[in-house]
Enzyme design. Structure first.
Site, short mmCIF file in Angstrom:
data_model
loop_
_atom_site.label_atom_id
_atom_site.label_comp_id
_atom_site.label_asym_id
_atom_site.label_seq_id
_atom_site.Cartn_x
_atom_site.Cartn_y
_atom_site.Cartn_z
N ILE A 43 4.42 11.93 0.45
CA ILE A 43 5.38 12.49 -0.50
C ILE A 43 4.90 12.23 -1.92
O ILE A 43 4.73 11.08 -2.32
CB ILE A 43 6.78 11.88 -0.29
CG1 ILE A 43 7.25 12.13 1.13
CG2 ILE A 43 7.77 12.46 -1.31
CD1 ILE A 43 8.52 11.42 1.50
N GLY A 45 5.22 12.03 -5.97
CA GLY A 45 6.30 11.58 -6.85
C GLY A 45 6.19 12.16 -8.24
O GLY A 45 5.48 13.13 -8.49
N GLY A 73 -0.92 7.23 -6.46
CA GLY A 73 0.08 6.57 -5.63
C GLY A 73 1.32 7.40 -5.45
O GLY A 73 1.43 8.50 -5.96
N SER A 74 2.24 6.93 -4.70
CA SER A 74 3.54 7.56 -4.50
C SER A 74 4.18 6.97 -3.27
O SER A 74 4.37 5.78 -3.21
CB SER A 74 3.45 9.08 -4.43
OG SER A 74 4.56 9.64 -5.08
N ARG A 75 4.42 7.80 -2.25
CA ARG A 75 5.20 7.31 -1.12
C ARG A 75 4.70 7.90 0.19
O ARG A 75 4.30 9.05 0.26
CB ARG A 75 6.64 7.72 -1.36
CG ARG A 75 7.58 7.36 -0.26
CD ARG A 75 8.97 7.62 -0.74
NE ARG A 75 9.88 7.81 0.35
CZ ARG A 75 11.14 8.10 0.17
NH1 ARG A 75 11.63 8.25 -1.03
NH2 ARG A 75 11.93 8.24 1.20
#
Length: 105
Positions: A43, A45, A73-75
């Site tokens: 996901i 961001g 980065g993120s999720r």
């Protein structure tokens, strides 16, 4: 690997619950040789805004293999079978290709 699907979307902060349904994402449904299925969802961001996935529908993956990344980065949401023997705890930081999340019976 069983299937892969990409969905364009918004770029809300990845820590928001609604980011799971509203944000740009790439989902991978993986099936083990024993038939267990795992769903991994990258996901994007607010800052990341770019998902990279190196595997495609029909590809095979092996345990610990890196399959992609989210720039800046993120999720990553992971949906595991109910019968998994978890080896991680809530809030623990996991490192791709290194941290064992659990064992399937």
């Amino acid at each position: 690997m069983v299937d892969s699907s990409y969905a364009p979307g918004k770029f809300l902060r990845a820590d928001l619950d609604r980011a799971s349904s509203a944000n740009e994402q790439n989902a991978l449904l993986v099936e083990t040789a024993e038939g267990a299925r795992l769903l991994v969802v990258q996901i994007a961001g607010l800052i990341a805004r770019r998902i990279v996935c190196w595997v495609k529908k029909g590809d095979s993956v092996v345990r610990g293999q890196r399959f992609g990344l989210i720039r800046f980065g993120s999720r990553l949401d992971i949906y595991l079978p109910q019968n998994i023997q978890l080896q991680v705890r809530l809030g623990q930081r996991a490192v791709g290709g290194q941290t064992i999340l659990g064992y399937l019976p």
